[in-house]
Write an enzyme that holds these catalytic residues in place. Structure first.
Site, PDB file in Angstrom:
ATOM      1  N   HIS A 187       0.706  -1.217  -0.035  1.00  0.00           N
ATOM      2  CA  HIS A 187       0.023  -0.035   0.068  1.00  0.00           C
ATOM      3  C   HIS A 187       0.939   1.272  -0.113  1.00  0.00           C
ATOM      4  CE1 HIS A 187      -3.298   2.701   1.565  1.00  0.00           C
ATOM      5  NE2 HIS A 187      -2.377   3.282   1.963  1.00  0.00           N
ATOM      6  N   GLU A 188       1.715   1.390   1.001  1.00  0.00           N
ATOM      7  CA  GLU A 188       2.736   2.498   1.126  1.00  0.00           C
ATOM      8  C   GLU A 188       3.418   2.806  -0.201  1.00  0.00           C
ATOM      9  OE1 GLU A 188       2.160   4.948   2.978  1.00  0.00           O
ATOM     10  OE2 GLU A 188       0.546   3.897   4.055  1.00  0.00           O
ATOM     11  N   HIS A 191       1.727   4.331  -3.003  1.00  0.00           N
ATOM     12  CA  HIS A 191       1.861   5.813  -3.198  1.00  0.00           C
ATOM     13  C   HIS A 191       3.034   6.517  -3.806  1.00  0.00           C
ATOM     14  CE1 HIS A 191      -1.637   6.572  -0.554  1.00  0.00           C
ATOM     15  NE2 HIS A 191      -1.176   5.927   0.466  1.00  0.00           N
ATOM     16  N   TYR A 202      -3.907  14.878  -2.931  1.00  0.00           N
ATOM     17  CA  TYR A 202      -4.473  14.047  -1.816  1.00  0.00           C
ATOM     18  C   TYR A 202      -5.505  14.843  -1.128  1.00  0.00           C
ATOM     19  CZ  TYR A 202      -3.256  10.973   1.888  1.00  0.00           C
ATOM     20  OH  TYR A 202      -3.409   9.547   2.851  1.00  0.00           O
ATOM     21  N   GLU A 211      -5.764   6.957  -2.121  1.00  0.00           N
ATOM     22  CA  GLU A 211      -5.708   6.036  -1.147  1.00  0.00           C
ATOM     23  C   GLU A 211      -6.331   4.670  -1.633  1.00  0.00           C
ATOM     24  OE1 GLU A 211      -4.673   5.380   1.980  1.00  0.00           O
ATOM     25  OE2 GLU A 211      -3.535   7.207   2.094  1.00  0.00           O
ATOM     26  N   ASP A 284      -9.253  14.526   7.702  1.00  0.00           N
ATOM     27  CA  ASP A 284      -8.679  13.662   6.788  1.00  0.00           C
ATOM     28  C   ASP A 284      -8.531  13.883   5.530  1.00  0.00           C
ATOM     29  OD1 ASP A 284      -7.125  10.971   5.942  1.00  0.00           O
ATOM     30  OD2 ASP A 284      -9.319  10.237   5.988  1.00  0.00           O
ATOM     31  N   HIS A 289      -9.242   8.504   3.504  1.00  0.00           N
ATOM     32  CA  HIS A 289      -9.254   7.224   3.711  1.00  0.00           C
ATOM     33  C   HIS A 289     -10.540   6.604   3.993  1.00  0.00           C
ATOM     34  CE1 HIS A 289      -5.252   8.342   5.412  1.00  0.00           C
ATOM     35  NE2 HIS A 289      -4.634   7.372   5.086  1.00  0.00           N
TER      36      HIS A 289
END
Length: 369
Positions: A187-188, A191, A202, A211, A284, A289
């Site tokens: 996942h990271e 990015h 974002y 995301e 957020d 998210h």
């Protein structure tokens, strides 16, 4: 959580409070609203690590905003760009990056399982992108993959800061070691792929797409690593990350958004699965998210309908759109739905793939035209 449910189609994202640059992205796996909830817990053993994590994330976010310019420029391709080049560092519970080098490419596994998992997870991510999509690392030019482990004191998060992966060990009460789920690593790092391709803003719906891209490919990396077909996958993001005391399976569910956890401390998973329950919030970054559950759900429907290995057709369509150059940095859900449907037609013709796309987006309430 400062949020309201609104079935009306949301308006395009506006600039977040303070005018912060929306491309200076500091991306964490645990959403701020989860840490905010923990920080208000009566038990200091739960609240204190969450407060420290929030403070650390805020400092990293500020640092990223100061040092980053819009977009990312790929380095010249390495001669051996089709091979990973991994380096793992250890901060030994301090917060000065990158820390001391503890593992390099080709080194044998050591005694520290956190280091071993980080190294393997970087490799699994590199392999999925190379074998499934022909992509040579994060930037498609063989970018070295760097990661830091044992970051901070009871740090309850993992993040991509534009240059490296960073993993906390968790507090042992709510979160365990963040290298445990390979999909968190995938996942990271995704990015980073987004940073070097579509560079989605974002905030608001484009941030939720950002995301969602990471959840989609993080899940595909897990499925690829385990040799799973779509019907065998659990479609959970962060399974194995929550400590035994937590009532929940994971951080998010792509199959059933809003069901990943329902805990007396964490609260209930707030993700919607359709536009009928889209969450309007100022927190957020406009709910990046939270509302990512909607495109996540659409991807699950497509993968389920097509069957087999999800990275081969559903994942290929998503990758085509992410890297095809037509996805604007401020793309909304309808833009993405339209582009994925067109990509399915362009690659596979007017067959089952396009029909699966049209049905999936209809199921989550996102128009394709």
């Amino acid at each position: 959580m400062d949020a309201t449910h609104n079935s009306a189609r949301p308006s395009p994202a506006t600039t977040p409070a303070g005018g912060a640059a929306r491309h200076n992205v500091f991306c964490t796996i645990v959403p701020p609203h989860v840490l905010d909830k923990l920080a208000r817990a009566e038990d200091p053993a739960l609240a204190d690590p969450a407060l420290r994590t929030l403070a650390t994330d805020a400092a990293q976010r500020t640092r990223r905003r100061i040092t980053t310019v819009r977009g990312a420029v790929a380095a010249p391709p390495r001669a051996d760009a089709d091979k990973p080049k991994r380096t793992i560092y250890d901060t030994k519970h301090h917060e000065t990056l990158p820390g001391r080098k503890v593992c390099g490419e080709g080194d044998k596994p050591g005694k520290d399982e956190t280091v071993n998992r980080a190294y393997a997870g970087l490799g699994a991510t590199f392999e999925l992108y190379l074998k499934a999509f022909g992509r040579k690392s994060i930037d498609d030019s063989g970018l070295p993959l760097n990661a830091t482990v044992h970051y901070g004191e009871d740090y309850g998060n993992a993040f991509w800061d534009g240059e490296r992966m960073v993993f906390g060990d968790g507090d042992g009460e709510i979160f365990l070691d963040f290298t445990i789920p390979v999909d968190v690593i995938g996942h990271e790092l995704t990015h980073g792929v987004t940073q070097y391709s579509a560079n989605l803003e974002y905030f608001g719906q484009s941030g939720a797409l950002n995301e969602s891209m990471s959840d989609v490919f993080g899940s595909l990396i897990k499925q690829y690593s385990l040799g799973q077909t779509a019907d065998q996958a659990d479609w959970l993001i962060g399974a194995g990350l929550l400590a035994p005391r937590v009532t929940g399976e994971a951080l998010r569910s792509m199959k059933a958004p809003g069901t990943a956890y329902d805990d007396d401390v964490l609260g209930k998973d707030p993700q919607p699965g359709t536009m009928d329950h889209y969450v309007q919030t100022s927190r957020d970054n406009g709910g990046v998210h939270i509302n990512s559950g909607i495109p996540n759900h659409a991807f699950y429907f497509v993968a389920e309908a097509l069957g087999g290995k999800a990275w081969e057709r559903a994942g290929q369509i998503w990758y085509d759109v992410l890297t095809g150059g037509e996805l604007g940095s401020d793309a909304q859900f309808t833009d993405f739905a339209r582009l994925t449907t067109a990509a399915a037609r362009a690659r596979y013709g007017e067959g089952v793939e396009q029909k699966a796309l049209l049905k999936a987006w209809a199921q989550v309430g996102v128009p394709t035209s």
